[in-house]
Design an enzyme around this catalytic site. Sequence first.
Site, PDB file in Angstrom:
ATOM      1  N   GLY A 118       0.813  -1.212   0.000  1.00  0.00           N
ATOM      2  CA  GLY A 118       0.000   0.000   0.000  1.00  0.00           C
ATOM      3  C   GLY A 118       0.844   1.258   0.000  1.00  0.00           C
ATOM      4  O   GLY A 118       0.493   2.262  -0.641  1.00  0.00           O
ATOM      5  N   ASP A 119       1.974   1.221   0.698  1.00  0.00           N
ATOM      6  CA  ASP A 119       2.888   2.363   0.710  1.00  0.00           C
ATOM      7  C   ASP A 119       3.491   2.570  -0.670  1.00  0.00           C
ATOM      8  O   ASP A 119       3.638   3.703  -1.139  1.00  0.00           O
ATOM      9  CB  ASP A 119       3.993   2.142   1.743  1.00  0.00           C
ATOM     10  CG  ASP A 119       3.447   1.980   3.141  1.00  0.00           C
ATOM     11  OD1 ASP A 119       2.762   2.893   3.611  1.00  0.00           O
ATOM     12  OD2 ASP A 119       3.693   0.938   3.762  1.00  0.00           O
TER      13      ASP A 119
END
Length: 453
Positions: free
Chosen positions: A250-251
């Site tokens: 997600g980062d």
Amino acid sequence: MRIVVVGDALLDVDVDGSAERLSPDAPVPVVDLRSRSVRAGGAGLVATMLRRDGIDVSLVSSIAADDHGAELVGALDGVRVVTAGSGDPTPVKTRVRASGHAIARLDEACGPPGELVVDGAMLAEFEGADAIVVADYGRGMAAHPAIRAVVARRAGTIPVVWDPHPRGAVPVAGVTIVTPNRGEAAAFAGRSVDGVPDAAAAGERLLEDWRVERVAVTLGEGGAVLSAPGRLPLVATARAVDSADPCGAGDRLAATLALELAAGASAEDALRAAVARASAFLATGGVAGLELPDNAAAIGGEAAEALAVARATRERGGTVVATGGCFDLLHAGHARTLAAARSLGDCLIVCLNSDSSVRRLKGRERPLIRQEDRVDLLLALECVDAVLVFDEDTPEEAIARIEPDLWVKGGDYVAADLPETRVLAERGGRVVTVPYIPARSTSALAEALARVG
């Protein structure tokens, strides 16, 4: 380009060892520790990724002046860290792994935080930024009134990507795109999210609730669903990846979105690029791939991923297979050769001639398809694990970096005539051929297309 990341930074610690016996005190494994490594987590991981992308990046966060805080700042080498300090100890998440398998996670100082301090230097850092990433990890930075005010003001002029957290704050109105995962979207929208239709419905609900420009609900291997007012939902499909550790995906997606939007890409193109980059990130070992040196990308844009695939395969005791070529107008002969090459080992890396290299080899009219599209076509094949673009006329330098166990060519080549043979021999590898598929060629296809008009 300068990007500001704001949010909650953590210290991530990995301790690795071997477990070959049980404790006499309880039926638990005894881990003989071999190594300890640290990296920036939370918003710090997003900043680290952007710095490795070659971006001028700042991290605005609350970081304590304790020993773990010093380790965290040290792991952010190359990132401008702007903080007013913190009265709370630095949060630490320690993962214990034995023989490559995670067996426990130890959390320190990860309880509810106290009151955060935000000063003028932190707020001034947002001025002149080309994009902002809000990496909310539920510890208060994204909820601070002063931070929210400056992000809301800048959202009217530059791209703002907001990565939310279930225990965090709702995004400020007007941000460019919010990226909840399946669970976060379900919690915020108050409905289950099991697939694309549910993700689209949740995204539409969150657009109304948050009054933001776009919502991209991420679905792991299902890709992401982009919702925007008055537009049909867009599905950005993900490449199938076998990864036991989704940490950081997600980062990686949020960081790439900000980078692409700041460079002028449309939201749709930015999301496609971000989903592809997140898939590649997982395919190359996830956060473990961050241990590669920064200059690993010097060969070509996909080189860091290709090198990490090779490294991860070797660490598993697998066989690294590579092949190369122009792959201009991908045809059945290419597909069969690549599938045969992949069957010889545990990963297949394609070394792809760049556009300039193809022009030197084939003439000014070639390539027919630009290298970015050729990369996409190759990665769409299930048998291809990574692509490395090289500018030289021959792939010896690329081979020297990958160090494959096998280099595969079509059966119409003679190994002794190939410049790759010497490079492979020096490193203990071998050149092998697979059956040649006759009457399949790019030139013949190009001539046929020219006759059609």
